[in-house]
Enzyme design. Structure first.
Site, PDB file in Angstrom:
ATOM      1  N   GLU A  18      32.865  47.154  48.547  1.00 25.80           N
ATOM      2  CA  GLU A  18      33.147  45.720  47.574  1.00 25.80           C
ATOM      3  C   GLU A  18      32.199  44.638  47.792  1.00 25.80           C
ATOM      4  O   GLU A  18      32.064  44.521  48.991  1.00 25.80           O
ATOM      5  CB  GLU A  18      34.613  45.367  47.822  1.00 25.80           C
ATOM      6  N   THR A  49      33.074  42.287  42.518  1.00 24.06           N
ATOM      7  CA  THR A  49      34.450  41.250  42.451  1.00 24.06           C
ATOM      8  C   THR A  49      34.297  40.491  40.985  1.00 24.06           C
ATOM      9  O   THR A  49      33.085  40.360  40.633  1.00 24.06           O
ATOM     10  CB  THR A  49      34.918  40.482  43.229  1.00 24.06           C
ATOM     11  N   TYR A  50      35.178  40.008  40.313  1.00 27.54           N
ATOM     12  CA  TYR A  50      35.260  38.946  39.178  1.00 27.54           C
ATOM     13  C   TYR A  50      35.689  37.652  39.696  1.00 27.54           C
ATOM     14  O   TYR A  50      36.652  37.738  40.278  1.00 27.54           O
ATOM     15  CB  TYR A  50      35.971  39.493  38.063  1.00 27.54           C
ATOM     16  N   ARG A 124      45.252  41.336  37.531  1.00 32.55           N
ATOM     17  CA  ARG A 124      45.646  39.959  36.846  1.00 32.55           C
ATOM     18  C   ARG A 124      44.701  38.921  37.081  1.00 32.55           C
ATOM     19  O   ARG A 124      44.268  38.114  36.231  1.00 32.55           O
ATOM     20  CB  ARG A 124      47.014  39.776  37.307  1.00 32.55           C
ATOM     21  N   ASP A 126      43.817  35.848  40.357  1.00 37.09           N
ATOM     22  CA  ASP A 126      44.494  34.518  41.157  1.00 37.09           C
ATOM     23  C   ASP A 126      44.630  33.559  40.253  1.00 37.09           C
ATOM     24  O   ASP A 126      43.810  33.690  39.153  1.00 37.09           O
ATOM     25  CB  ASP A 126      44.106  34.333  42.422  1.00 37.09           C
ATOM     26  N   HIS A 183      52.746  42.026  47.204  1.00 35.62           N
ATOM     27  CA  HIS A 183      51.942  40.999  46.939  1.00 35.62           C
ATOM     28  C   HIS A 183      53.035  39.633  47.161  1.00 35.62           C
ATOM     29  O   HIS A 183      54.095  39.700  47.059  1.00 35.62           O
ATOM     30  CB  HIS A 183      51.871  41.065  45.094  1.00 35.62           C
ATOM     31  N   LYS A 199      52.180  50.318  36.208  1.00 37.39           N
ATOM     32  CA  LYS A 199      50.829  50.314  35.856  1.00 37.39           C
ATOM     33  C   LYS A 199      50.314  51.631  35.982  1.00 37.39           C
ATOM     34  O   LYS A 199      49.528  52.148  35.233  1.00 37.39           O
ATOM     35  CB  LYS A 199      49.929  49.422  37.055  1.00 37.39           C
TER      36      LYS A 199
HETATM   37  P1  FAD Z   1      49.818  42.372  39.087  1.00 35.02           P
HETATM   38  O1  FAD Z   1      50.067  43.768  39.024  1.00 35.02           O
HETATM   39  O2  FAD Z   1      49.891  41.766  37.471  1.00 35.02           O
HETATM   40  O3  FAD Z   1      50.955  41.678  39.830  1.00 35.02           O
HETATM   41  C1  FAD Z   1      51.007  40.408  39.997  1.00 35.02           C
HETATM   42  C2  FAD Z   1      52.561  39.904  40.486  1.00 35.02           C
HETATM   43  O4  FAD Z   1      53.420  40.165  39.328  1.00 35.02           O
HETATM   44  C3  FAD Z   1      53.067  41.113  41.730  1.00 35.02           C
HETATM   45  O5  FAD Z   1      53.913  40.128  42.514  1.00 35.02           O
HETATM   46  C4  FAD Z   1      54.000  42.012  40.784  1.00 35.02           C
HETATM   47  O6  FAD Z   1      54.810  42.589  41.543  1.00 35.02           O
HETATM   48  C5  FAD Z   1      54.501  40.962  39.472  1.00 35.02           C
HETATM   49  N1  FAD Z   1      54.527  42.102  38.381  1.00 35.02           N
HETATM   50  C6  FAD Z   1      53.690  42.819  37.898  1.00 35.02           C
HETATM   51  N2  FAD Z   1      54.093  42.990  36.775  1.00 35.02           N
HETATM   52  C7  FAD Z   1      55.176  42.303  36.397  1.00 35.02           C
HETATM   53  C8  FAD Z   1      56.008  42.482  35.243  1.00 35.02           C
HETATM   54  N3  FAD Z   1      55.669  43.205  34.262  1.00 35.02           N
HETATM   55  N4  FAD Z   1      57.188  41.485  35.193  1.00 35.02           N
HETATM   56  C9  FAD Z   1      57.162  40.725  36.033  1.00 35.02           C
HETATM   57  N5  FAD Z   1      56.271  40.655  37.268  1.00 35.02           N
HETATM   58  C10 FAD Z   1      55.321  41.418  37.344  1.00 35.02           C
HETATM   59  N6  FAD Z   1      41.156  38.685  42.191  1.00 35.02           N
HETATM   60  C11 FAD Z   1      40.245  38.364  41.352  1.00 35.02           C
HETATM   61  O7  FAD Z   1      40.465  37.012  40.960  1.00 35.02           O
HETATM   62  N7  FAD Z   1      38.860  38.852  41.366  1.00 35.02           N
HETATM   63  C12 FAD Z   1      38.761  39.893  41.855  1.00 35.02           C
HETATM   64  O8  FAD Z   1      37.681  40.666  41.740  1.00 35.02           O
HETATM   65  C13 FAD Z   1      39.881  40.694  42.705  1.00 35.02           C
HETATM   66  N8  FAD Z   1      39.674  41.723  43.157  1.00 35.02           N
HETATM   67  C14 FAD Z   1      40.935  42.532  43.922  1.00 35.02           C
HETATM   68  C15 FAD Z   1      40.786  43.595  44.567  1.00 35.02           C
HETATM   69  C16 FAD Z   1      41.730  44.337  45.123  1.00 35.02           C
HETATM   70  C17 FAD Z   1      41.670  45.550  45.857  1.00 35.02           C
HETATM   71  C18 FAD Z   1      42.909  43.550  45.434  1.00 35.02           C
HETATM   72  C19 FAD Z   1      44.129  44.225  46.024  1.00 35.02           C
HETATM   73  C20 FAD Z   1      42.928  42.352  44.830  1.00 35.02           C
HETATM   74  C21 FAD Z   1      41.839  41.624  44.236  1.00 35.02           C
HETATM   75  N9  FAD Z   1      41.890  40.306  43.554  1.00 35.02           N
HETATM   76  C22 FAD Z   1      40.939  39.793  42.589  1.00 35.02           C
HETATM   77  C23 FAD Z   1      43.265  39.519  43.812  1.00 35.02           C
HETATM   78  C24 FAD Z   1      44.598  39.871  42.508  1.00 35.02           C
HETATM   79  O9  FAD Z   1      43.953  39.514  41.435  1.00 35.02           O
HETATM   80  C25 FAD Z   1      45.625  39.035  43.055  1.00 35.02           C
HETATM   81  O10 FAD Z   1      46.100  39.582  44.077  1.00 35.02           O
HETATM   82  C26 FAD Z   1      46.385  38.516  41.912  1.00 35.02           C
HETATM   83  O11 FAD Z   1      47.404  37.610  42.324  1.00 35.02           O
HETATM   84  C27 FAD Z   1      47.358  40.003  41.496  1.00 35.02           C
HETATM   85  O12 FAD Z   1      46.701  40.700  40.735  1.00 35.02           O
HETATM   86  P2  FAD Z   1      47.567  42.170  40.594  1.00 35.02           P
HETATM   87  O13 FAD Z   1      46.432  43.117  39.688  1.00 35.02           O
HETATM   88  O14 FAD Z   1      47.838  42.797  41.568  1.00 35.02           O
HETATM   89  O15 FAD Z   1      48.507  41.681  39.552  1.00 35.02           O
END
Ligand code: FAD
Length: 317
Positions: A18, A49-50, A124, A126, A183, A199
């Site tokens: 990455e 990354t974004y 999603r 941060d 998370h 997902k």
């Molecule tokens: P989600 O899957 O949406 O989960 C977020 C939270 O909400 C979790 O606690 C989950 O349990 C909860 N949740 C999920 N779905 C629901 C629902 N339907 N109802 C209620 N709660 C729910 N961030 C960036 O900004 N840019 C990047 O390039 C980036 N790259 C990453 C790469 C990897 C491999 C990883 C592990 C993380 C990366 N991140 C990045 C960080 C990531 O965006 C954050 O960790 C963010 O807070 C959560 O993203 P997610 O896609 O896991 O979210």
């Protein structure tokens, strides 16, 4: 080629990395400088990354402060296209919900489709640094799940405009994030896994994990995923410790634990160079054990540091 096909075709554990886009104003050569020394390990894919916007305050004449939105690391899509062209390696852009409404997301996905980019990591994102919680864009997605649903719909030729007829289906292989140590917002690991499963059920094809420094956490996570019927590949994310400061920043930023033995070894170091040697040795042992367990791929969070990634890779590949 789709990442899942690349994984399927390989008999052995693959290597992937990455990278971060350079800070605005810096050239793309800085990215090539990270990738070039790692080409000998034949990266199966390169994630880019974004980075969403941040707010900064600029002092204006008269002394008042103006809140300005800036994106410090733009260029994800352009970098992916450049990498595919230059290296003929699959580049995987990270697509986030934060800062985008659904139509902007759709248009960004159309760009990727036209560029021949077949793999995306749907996240999603941060919260904006100055905000305590993630706030979706008006008309945007609140969770990665909804983004996966949108991409999966486009793969069936269903776009936002329901009246659109005979729209060309996209063909994205969709990755999502998974958290062996949960998370940080999830009340417990079961709830987090429940949403991870959603997902996958919505159409995601593989999982990349958050970094971890204790393989047991990854193995337990994979076991729990399999128990609830998640069958897709789960790619472990590897981070090599490289400075004493990371003992504080990594747990805080990524919500992962650093094992006692590792933190003690780092505390004893007199320089960051010594820390890097400890981090490299720890990662080598981690990776050897993961390979023994036939993980599909080792995905390195390079953070722009090719040297230490190379030192680990040359001992294991
Ligand atoms: P989600 O899957 O949406 O989960 C977020 C939270 O909400 C979790 O606690 C989950 O349990 C909860 N949740 C999920 N779905 C629901 C629902 N339907 N109802 C209620 N709660 C729910 N961030 C960036 O900004 N840019 C990047 O390039 C980036 N790259 C990453 C790469 C990897 C491999 C990883 C592990 C993380 C990366 N991140 C990045 C960080 C990531 O965006 C954050 O960790 C963010 O807070 C959560 O993203 P997610 O896609 O896991 O979210």
């Amino acid at each position: 080629m789709k990442l899942t096909d690349i994984l399927k075709k390989s008999q052995k554990t693959l290597f992937s990395i990455e990278i971060l886009p350079p800070l605005k104003g810096k050239g793309i050569q800085s990215i090539y400088n990270v990738i070039d020394p790692l080409l000998e390990f034949k990266p199966a894919f390169i994630d880019v990354t974004y980075h969403r916007e941040e707010y900064i305050y600029k002092k204006r004449p008269g002394g008042y402060l103006e809140k300005v939105s800036v994106r410090k690391r733009p260029g994800t899509v352009g970098i992916c296209a450049a990498l595919m062209y230059k290296y003929n390696i699959e580049a995987v852009p990270h697509i986030i919900c934060g800062g985008f409404n659904k139509e902007e997301t759709e248009n960004a996905l159309i760009d990727l489709h036209f560029l021949g980019i077949q793999n995306v990591l749907a996240l999603r994102g941060d919260s904006i640094k100055s905000e305590p919680y993630f706030v979706p864009e008006p008309g945007g997605h609140a969770y990665a799940l909804d983004l996966v649903k949108q991409i999966a719909a486009m793969n069936k030729g269903i776009y936002l405009d329901e009246e659109m007829k005979d729209a060309e289906p996209t063909d994205f292989c969709i990755g999502v994030a998974g958290y062996p140590e949960k998370h940080f917002e999830a009340p417990n690991i079961q709830t987090d896994l429940h949403y991870l499963k959603q997902k996958i059920d919505a159409g995601a094809h593989y999982i990349v994990t958050q970094m971890f420094f204790d393989n047991k956490k990854y193995f337990n996570f994979v076991e729990k995923c399999r128990e609830i019927g998640i069958t897709v590949p789960i790619i472990p994310g590897i981070k090599i410790l490289s400075s004493k400061k990371q003992l504080l920043t990594i747990p805080k930023v990524f919500n992962v634990e650093i094992p006692f033995e590792l933190s003690q070894a780092v505390h004893k170091c007199k320089s960051d160079e010594e820390v890097q040697n400890v981090g490299i040795e720890w990662s080598i042992q981690q990776c050897k054990e993961l390979i023994q367990q036939n993980v599909p791929c080792l995905h390195f969070y390079t953070m722009g540091n090719a040297t230490i990634t190379k030192k680990v890779a040359e001992k294991i590949f």
